[in-house]
Design a protein around this motif. Structure first.
Motif, PDB file in Angstrom:
ATOM      1  N   ASN B 218      81.347-112.330  -3.881  1.00  0.00           N
ATOM      2  CA  ASN B 218      80.163-112.076  -4.710  1.00  0.00           C
ATOM      3  C   ASN B 218      80.600-111.187  -5.869  1.00  0.00           C
ATOM      4  N   GLY B 219      80.430-111.671  -7.081  1.00  0.00           N
ATOM      5  CA  GLY B 219      80.948-110.971  -8.257  1.00  0.00           C
ATOM      6  C   GLY B 219      80.086-109.815  -8.718  1.00  0.00           C
ATOM      7  N   PHE B 220      78.849-109.746  -8.242  1.00  0.00           N
ATOM      8  CA  PHE B 220      77.991-108.648  -8.699  1.00  0.00           C
ATOM      9  C   PHE B 220      76.857-108.401  -7.718  1.00  0.00           C
ATOM     10  N   VAL B 221      77.008-107.356  -6.923  1.00  0.00           N
ATOM     11  CA  VAL B 221      75.918-106.912  -6.055  1.00  0.00           C
ATOM     12  C   VAL B 221      75.374-105.628  -6.678  1.00  0.00           C
ATOM     13  N   PRO B 222      74.075-105.592  -6.992  1.00  0.00           N
ATOM     14  CA  PRO B 222      73.523-104.398  -7.645  1.00  0.00           C
ATOM     15  C   PRO B 222      73.708-103.139  -6.793  1.00  0.00           C
ATOM     16  N   THR B 228      73.473-102.641   1.869  1.00  0.00           N
ATOM     17  CA  THR B 228      72.901-103.764   2.624  1.00  0.00           C
ATOM     18  C   THR B 228      73.874-104.942   2.651  1.00  0.00           C
ATOM     19  N   TYR B 229      74.555-105.159   1.525  1.00  0.00           N
ATOM     20  CA  TYR B 229      75.522-106.259   1.476  1.00  0.00           C
ATOM     21  C   TYR B 229      76.691-105.992   2.439  1.00  0.00           C
ATOM     22  N   PHE B 230      77.149-104.739   2.465  1.00  0.00           N
ATOM     23  CA  PHE B 230      78.183-104.378   3.443  1.00  0.00           C
ATOM     24  C   PHE B 230      77.708-104.686   4.862  1.00  0.00           C
ATOM     25  N   GLU B 231      76.480-104.281   5.135  1.00  0.00           N
ATOM     26  CA  GLU B 231      75.955-104.476   6.484  1.00  0.00           C
ATOM     27  C   GLU B 231      75.939-105.970   6.849  1.00  0.00           C
ATOM     28  N   ALA B 232      75.575-106.803   5.872  1.00  0.00           N
ATOM     29  CA  ALA B 232      75.551-108.249   6.120  1.00  0.00           C
ATOM     30  C   ALA B 232      76.962-108.773   6.382  1.00  0.00           C
TER      31      ALA B 232
END
Ligand code: SF4
Lengths: 144, 554
Positions: B218-222, B228-232
């Motif tokens: 994913n090139g851009f996670v706000p 949350t993205y780490f957790e996923a």
């Protein structure tokens, strides 16, 4: 069957035997189900309204899939009994509680004093889960 | 740098009490070694060949002088007067007694340090760029993000029994000095077209027996969603990572086996679900942390020149110092690789001296690098000569950063129970053999692992050495052409292995080939990439000829 050593609920325990995840869908009168490490907890989501007890088996304490299974069920709104069974050790109790487990049936009995100390040890947590405890960041920024 | 508040301190103090209790139960026999093992491991305590080893976390490699001084004192009080800085930007002590380990943790807690999650199948210490906050080329200081990750990953209730250990690196410059894409998750802080900061996620890199370079998922996670993205990412791994074979259990194997697309779509689905759970710390928390990493009070208008009249000093400046974002300042690396020394080792006196010098010359800050050196990140150029003289007098003035003597080596068979071969004596021999030629050879990153677990990052060395066991005899394979950084590549094995002296001879031949083929300013790696393996292989395996032209036997 191993006895439940700790239970953090006040409702009546379910007496029904727990069936496998695979057969739970067909056994329409079953209210207790047992999750093995390889099962997908999300397979149970269509049936949450009739589940009263979910046992999550830890055949070895080092296999942590059951923690995710527990959180997934709680995040989906499951509010019945969630019981950790198998190789459940005192040092895992606190993390299991945070992931949503509210009863424990360890294969080997846990020393009561050790369990009490372990559950009380960490007063603060960094992560929110569905256990209702406020994470540290929420306390830091409360009322701001 | 970051300072604990009462919440952070309470957690670390609780950990000390917890571990004291666990150790007591082990020592009085109420807990078996089998049950104790994962608990002590989660607290960085390994049983090695001769004694316990304790690994202390240095989050993103940043230390204050008070912390550094404590590390020196611990080396005296509980070890044999030495500490060993590691490739994970941590420090290890190799001669620890079990009953004293809780006391060490208590001492560490007094300076806001700990050994939490420095081993075990959990999220390990998050690493970063050793020049963070000083580098002229960084977008922002990556450390606030690493600190937020540290807090999120500390005692995360769901991820203590992952299929395998999990390593995260965070950078914020295009030049990758942290081998970010060789981590389970590597994050680069980037700016999008709208000018907002976010995280680019690279997942599934790693070394070990199956080295892989992490793909971008994913090139851009706000910034208000990245935890949350780490957790996923972690939840998908915890549920589906392989547990049947510990050599196939790292996330790189999952990403490789199901494919980047399938892994990514599972993560995105979990991410969408987790966004409904409100688990993301508010931006105010990131801002609170950022305030701790504000620039120190740099003086403006100070001289931007260094007096180069002492040639030894000038060489050290050229080799060991890098451009600072602030005019008049420089970031200086203290090499822990003296000629013939043990890479990454420092005596308690040296550790305390570095602490004092950081206080005097570098705004009270030090960094541990993944190349096992120490950085003083903010030194006024006008002070540099005085600093170097003090370092040099203590045996800390070696001018060999990124040269052949700046070797990364794992502990190997001298300490590690998994080792096939010794790493340290090979490193020492190479360091001595090439000391006189190092300057001519120039940049050459040499990395040694004592077994296939690759703690010495041999895949990523311009020259890599891997210790293997050949019918009970120590044997060394040679690899060429690895690199970490923006141009990450994995080394290629030259051919049959060597004994200890043979591998040093082979490296000598490789450097001769390089010098013979070198064009212009090419580094060893550049020449290798241009001419390929063939000329190196030919020279390394050329039969030794005797007087009558017959190949030698044996
Ligand atoms: S690479 Fe092997 S020998 Fe070296 S430290 Fe790691 S496990 Fe031990």
């Amino acid at each position: 069957m191993v006895e439940t050593q700790y239970r953090f609920r006040s409702d009546e325990p379910v007496g029904d035997p727990a069936v496998t995840v695979d057969s739970f869908g067909e056994q329409t009168n079953a209210s207790a189900v047992r999750i093995e490490p390889g099962d997908d907890a999300r397979d149970l989501l269509p049936f949450l309204s009739r589940i009263k007890l979910v046992e999550v088996n830890f055949p070895g304490f080092g296999d942590g899939r059951g923690y995710s299974a527990a959180r997934i069920l709680r995040e989906a709104g499951y509010d019945g009994e969630l019981r950790a069974v198998g190789d459940v050790l005192v040092d895992q109790l606190s993390n299991m509680r945070r992931c949503g487990f509210d009863s424990f049936a360890p294969e080997r009995e846990i020393n009561a004093a050790d369990a009490e100390a372990a559950l009380a040890r960490y007063a603060e947590v960094y992560q929110p889960t569905t256990d209702g405890r406020l994470p540290i960041w929420a306390k830091r920024h409360a009322g701001k | 740098m970051y300072q604990y508040d009462t919440y952070d301190q309470a957690l670390v103090d609780a950990r000390v009490a917890d571990f004291r209790d666990q150790t007591r139960r082990r020592l009085d026999g109420s807990m078996s070694e089998e049950q104790f093992r994962p608990l002590r491991l989660m607290n960085g305590l390994y049983l090695q060949l001769h004694a316990y080893m304790l690994r202390v976390a240095v989050p993103y490699g940043t230390l204050s002088s008070a912390q550094m001084r404590m590390l020196g004192d611990i080396a005296d009080k509980y070890d044999r007067g030495y500490g060993h800085f590691t490739t994970r930007q941590n420090i290890q002590y190799n001669w620890i007694k079990l009953d004293e380990a809780p006391d060490i943790l208590a001492d560490l807690a007094t300076v806001e340090m700990h050994a939490i999650q420095t081993s075990g199948n959990c999220i390990r210490n998050t690493t970063s760029d050793q020049y963070a906050g000083a580098a002229a080329d960084e977008l922002v200081d990556p450390r606030p993000y690493a600190e937020l990750i540290r807090q999120w990953s500390t005692f995360h209730p769901e991820f203590n029994f992952l299929p395998r250990k999990f390593k995260i690196a965070v950078i914020a410059a295009d030049t990758d000095r942290a081998a970010m894409r060789l981590h389970d998750i590597g994050v680069q802080i980037v700016r999008n077209a709208a000018g907002e900061l976010g995280c680019a996620f690279y997942v599934g890199g790693g070394m070990g027996r199956t080295p892989m370079i992490a793909p971008l998922i994913n090139g851009f996670v706000p910034l208000d969603q990245f935890i949350t993205y780490f957790e996923a990412c972690l939840r998908v791994y915890n549920r589906y990572g392989r547990r049947d074979n510990k050599y196939k259990a790292r996330i790189k194997i999952l990403v490789h086996e199901i494919g980047k697309e399938a892994y990514t779509s599972q993560v995105e689905a979990e991410f969408a679900h987790l966004l409904t759970q409100n688990i993301e710390p508010p931006i105010a928390e990131l801002e609170r942390i950022k305030a701790h990493f504000a620039d120190p009070a740099f003086e403006v208008g100070v001289p931007d020149q260094v007096d180069r009249s002492d040639p030894d000093f000038a060489l050290w400046v050229d080799n060991n110092c890098v451009t600072h974002k602030q005019a008049g300042y420089i970031a200086a690396t203290i090499s822990l690789k003296p000629i013939g020394g043990i890479p990454g080792d420092a005596s308690s006196d040296q550790i305390r001296l570095m602490a004092d010098l950081a206080k005097e010359y570098a705004f009270d800050e030090l960094r541990v690098t993944h190349a096992q050196n120490i950085v003083l990140p903010h030194v006024k150029k006008a002070d540099l000569y005085a600093l170097w003289q003090k370092l040099d007098a203590a045996g800390l003035g070696t001018a060999n950063l990124d040269q052949i003597g700046d070797i990364i080596a794992c502990p190997g068979l001298d300490y590690c129970s998994l080792a096939n071969a010794r790493s340290i004596p090979v490193a020492q021999k190479i360091s001595e053999r090439f000391a006189a030629k190092a300057e001519e050879i120039g940049e050459l990153k040499l990395k040694i692992s004592g077994c296939i677990n690759a703690c010495g990052h041999h895949h990523a060395g311009h020259i890599g050495i891997l210790g293997v066991d050949r019918k009970g005899v120590e044997n060394y394979q040679l690899l060429l052409g690895g690199s970490e950084g923006a141009d990450t590549s994995l080394g290629t094995i030259t051919g049959p292995g060597f004994d200890e002296d043979g591998v040093v001879d082979a490296i000598e031949k490789a450097t001769e080939v390089y010098l013979a083929h070198k064009q212009g300013e090419e580094r060893f790696l550049d020449t290798y990439r241009r001419v390929g393996m063939a000329p190196f292989k030919e020279a390394i395996y050329a039969p030794k000829t005797t007087q009558n032209g017959e190949p030698a036997h044996g």
